[in-house]
Motif scaffolding. Sequence first.
Motif, short mmCIF file in Angstrom:
data_model
loop_
_atom_site.label_atom_id
_atom_site.label_comp_id
_atom_site.label_asym_id
_atom_site.label_seq_id
_atom_site.Cartn_x
_atom_site.Cartn_y
_atom_site.Cartn_z
N THR A 269 0.83 -1.20 0.00
CA THR A 269 0.00 0.00 0.00
C THR A 269 0.87 1.24 0.00
O THR A 269 1.77 1.38 0.84
CB THR A 269 -0.93 0.01 1.22
OG1 THR A 269 -1.75 -1.16 1.21
CG2 THR A 269 -1.82 1.24 1.21
N ALA A 270 0.60 2.14 -0.93
CA ALA A 270 1.36 3.38 -1.02
C ALA A 270 1.16 4.24 0.21
O ALA A 270 0.06 4.35 0.74
CB ALA A 270 0.94 4.16 -2.27
N ASN A 271 2.26 4.83 0.68
CA ASN A 271 2.28 5.75 1.83
C ASN A 271 1.90 5.08 3.14
O ASN A 271 1.43 5.75 4.07
CB ASN A 271 1.39 6.97 1.57
CG ASN A 271 2.09 8.27 1.95
OD1 ASN A 271 3.20 8.27 2.45
ND2 ASN A 271 1.43 9.39 1.70
N VAL A 272 2.11 3.79 3.22
CA VAL A 272 1.94 3.04 4.47
C VAL A 272 3.16 2.14 4.62
O VAL A 272 3.55 1.48 3.66
CB VAL A 272 0.65 2.20 4.47
CG1 VAL A 272 0.45 1.52 5.82
CG2 VAL A 272 -0.57 3.06 4.14
N SER A 273 3.76 2.12 5.80
CA SER A 273 4.98 1.34 6.00
C SER A 273 5.00 0.69 7.37
O SER A 273 4.40 1.21 8.32
CB SER A 273 6.23 2.24 5.86
OG SER A 273 6.34 2.78 4.58
N LYS A 274 5.70 -0.43 7.46
CA LYS A 274 5.89 -1.09 8.74
C LYS A 274 6.94 -0.35 9.57
O LYS A 274 7.82 0.31 9.05
CB LYS A 274 6.36 -2.53 8.53
CG LYS A 274 5.34 -3.45 7.89
CD LYS A 274 5.95 -4.82 7.67
CE LYS A 274 4.98 -5.78 7.01
NZ LYS A 274 5.62 -7.08 6.70
N MET A 275 6.82 -0.51 10.89
CA MET A 275 7.81 -0.02 11.83
C MET A 275 8.38 -1.18 12.62
O MET A 275 7.65 -2.07 13.03
CB MET A 275 7.19 0.99 12.81
CG MET A 275 6.65 2.26 12.18
SD MET A 275 5.98 3.37 13.43
CE MET A 275 7.46 3.78 14.36
N TYR A 276 9.68 -1.17 12.83
CA TYR A 276 10.34 -2.18 13.66
C TYR A 276 9.96 -3.59 13.22
O TYR A 276 9.72 -4.47 14.05
CB TYR A 276 10.01 -1.99 15.13
CG TYR A 276 10.37 -0.62 15.67
CD1 TYR A 276 11.70 -0.26 15.89
CD2 TYR A 276 9.38 0.32 15.94
CE1 TYR A 276 12.03 1.00 16.37
CE2 TYR A 276 9.70 1.58 16.43
CZ TYR A 276 11.03 1.90 16.64
OH TYR A 276 11.35 3.15 17.12
N GLY A 277 9.88 -3.81 11.91
CA GLY A 277 9.61 -5.14 11.40
C GLY A 277 8.18 -5.60 11.53
O GLY A 277 7.89 -6.77 11.34
N GLY A 278 7.26 -4.71 11.86
CA GLY A 278 5.85 -5.10 11.92
C GLY A 278 5.20 -4.91 13.27
O GLY A 278 4.02 -5.21 13.43
N SER A 279 5.91 -4.36 14.25
CA SER A 279 5.28 -4.12 15.55
C SER A 279 4.39 -2.90 15.51
O SER A 279 3.60 -2.66 16.43
CB SER A 279 6.34 -3.96 16.64
OG SER A 279 7.10 -2.79 16.43
N GLY A 280 4.50 -2.11 14.47
CA GLY A 280 3.66 -0.94 14.28
C GLY A 280 3.68 -0.55 12.81
O GLY A 280 4.25 -1.26 11.97
N PHE A 281 3.08 0.58 12.48
CA PHE A 281 3.06 1.03 11.09
C PHE A 281 2.93 2.55 11.05
O PHE A 281 2.56 3.19 12.05
CB PHE A 281 1.90 0.38 10.32
CG PHE A 281 0.54 0.60 10.91
CD1 PHE A 281 -0.22 1.72 10.57
CD2 PHE A 281 0.00 -0.30 11.83
CE1 PHE A 281 -1.47 1.93 11.13
CE2 PHE A 281 -1.26 -0.10 12.39
CZ PHE A 281 -2.00 1.03 12.04
N THR A 282 3.26 3.12 9.91
CA THR A 282 3.06 4.54 9.69
C THR A 282 2.08 4.73 8.53
O THR A 282 2.03 3.93 7.60
CB THR A 282 4.37 5.27 9.34
OG1 THR A 282 4.88 4.76 8.10
CG2 THR A 282 5.41 5.07 10.43
N ILE A 283 1.28 5.79 8.63
CA ILE A 283 0.41 6.23 7.54
C ILE A 283 0.79 7.67 7.23
O ILE A 283 0.76 8.52 8.11
CB ILE A 283 -1.08 6.14 7.93
CG1 ILE A 283 -1.48 4.69 8.23
CG2 ILE A 283 -1.96 6.70 6.82
CD1 ILE A 283 -2.92 4.53 8.68
N ARG A 284 1.19 7.90 5.99
CA ARG A 284 1.69 9.22 5.58
C ARG A 284 2.86 9.66 6.44
O ARG A 284 3.02 10.85 6.73
CB ARG A 284 0.56 10.25 5.60
CG ARG A 284 -0.47 10.04 4.51
CD ARG A 284 -1.57 11.09 4.52
NE ARG A 284 -2.40 10.97 3.31
CZ ARG A 284 -3.48 11.69 3.08
NH1 ARG A 284 -3.88 12.58 3.97
NH2 ARG A 284 -4.17 11.53 1.96
#
Length: 731
Positions: free
Chosen positions: A53-68
């Motif tokens: 998904t564009a402009n969405v990314s995992k954090m710390y390998g999947g323990s969280g995520f970012t939107i924009r």
Amino acid sequence: MDQSQKDGLEIIKVQGEKRERSLSETTSSVAVTTAQKIDQENLLDLGDIIDNTANVSKMYGGSGFTIRGISDESNSANPLSTVYVDGVALPSEINDAGPSDLWDVSQVEILRGSQSTVQGENSLAGAIIISTQDPTMDWNWKTRAIWSDPNDRRLAFAGGGPLIADELAFRVAVEKRDFDGFIKNTTRNDMEDSVDSMASRFKLLWKPKALKDFTAKLTLMRDDREDPYRFTYSRTDIEDYFDNRENTSNRENVTDITTDILSLDLSYQFNENWALSSITSQSDSDSLRLYDVDLIAEDNQYGRMDHDYQNRSQELRLHFDYPDFHGLLGWYWSDRQKDSVDNQLGGVATPVATIVSALQNMGLDEATATQFANSYSQALPSIPVDYGNDVADRSTNQALFADVEYALADDVALIAGFRYDTERYTYESLTEAEFAGTLPDPTNYGEPGTAPHSIISGINQEVLNLVARAGNSVPESTRDFNAFLPKLAVRWDYDNNDSLALTVQRAYRSGGSSYNIARAEVFAYDPEFTTNYELSWRSQLLDNKLFVSSNLYYIDWEDKQVSAEFGLNSFDNHTVNAGKAHLYGVELEARQYVNSYLDWYGSYSYSRTQYDQFEAIAEAQVRNYAGTEFIFAPKHTAALGVNLYPARDWTVNVNANYRDSMNMATRATDNRVSSRTLVNAKISYDKFDWSAYIFANNIFDKGYIEYTRPDLPYAIFGAPRVVGVGFEAEF
């Protein structure tokens, strides 16, 4: 959801904004993953969708995520975005180990940008809406078996039908997973990241013939799993570490969690213009996490987190629909409780500067004080502390909201909404801290009665006092917040299937209480707010065979909640309102039905995040990050996929996703993870009631890092190449 096809292009309905709309009518930036796409790409859990998904990314390998570029802050009591399953908000603290598998899921919507008006609390950055398959009045069953290397097994079953013809139906879904893992623990001779999970769901649909305009839907779900700890590390100081993934922790790093979900969705259509719906939900999660602090073979530092989360909510919506005016009015109530017991045997770096200051207060000059402090820190480089914390916090939220659309002309619509939100936050805690090591012996520095002996004895006492100050009982404290969040948009439908819209809306995250471990005190902080400006474009081209969606946005952020340090030691910090920031970007998505042999889809985003200023806080060391980017906020993300139908019953899917490099820490702009591109494929043979397929993820076995520990030779790696086979049958 309407899964029908029109001219070969799948018709998608957006439901996450609590009013069903087509993509063309939706002004919010939304990425929709349908059941068809889940099947085509062999998507197995929410993390797979986030990667694509564009402009969405995992954090710390999947323990969280970012939107924009905005972190969900999954370890926070009031996060910036929320995951919903069948209308039930999941506690953000379990995003890495909650019920996010995609078996028997009908649709996943990722809403990018503020959803504070309609979704309410904890959606300043956006929201993720997971909807599972509903019961039907026809009998249908399906089953699936998947095996992939290295030894990942999934068995699943779903189906149901009418209990009373055309009136009462049920559906069940079950999935069992056993995964050995990628990382070998050479100390315990075991796998570090194994998974053992069981997810089960039961749904009832009731449409009573005696009350034909009434519908009731009950959902019960249990998700029971033993997962790795939030962060799964591999050593980076060994040869070929991507191919020889190794961890040397002597203690287990595991999460044992059970989540129960209940939702009751009631709706009644009074007439063709008015309807009432009620959504009652609750979730209960019991989580036990064990972790090794220093990740070494010696039994030095380790911890345990025993958390219980209880969420309850009730929402009433009054829907109306007239030719030129439609929308909804709503009332919302929720109660979120968290009870946590944390224990850790760890270490605090000996605070040389604090010791120097204390010795100067005893009359020593700076040079002598520094000499003794440095000598002491060599003898005791880390202060071992046995720390325990028992916390109970609770948040009660009530809100009135509205979202309406009025036709100003045949081709112009005014969209308006608001939310008046009130929240009461309660916090209390009990903290215990004990020195758990051996203090330096003053006689090693001088005979009793001499100055060196007295100085070292004084430092020892200061260390014990420092540890003792971390223990305290904090009585219950309560804070109240309220906010008015308006929204206004204008949409111009300049053609039958084409539109432009401009939206302005206000969003916020409530304030709360932050616990300072070193001082054993609770400090209050205030809400933070964003103003969001968004221009959206939707268009269907080439005889409705090509759909294009784009959103251009700018967000102004004020009173940003940040962590401030106060100097006693590394634990002397708490949350304050000190930051201002802004972000802007663009998202573009397209999908096209070319012909009966080919269709494709793609997305791209550019995102720019920046801290603007950090205000001074009395007695605090607030790091000024002005001009730096947010963490885990890649500037560029993209995805591209193609479906090929080369012969009867054969389907080939090839897809790739790209993520730009990004900062891992705000204070260090050179501490970045590299960009990466992942390529995946699936080849399936599909008959009317069964299918068999092979798939490969990360085909080129790209080795990449998601996060690097700054203090130890450890990192979180992305998954290596995975090859597997699957079989599905329907009956």
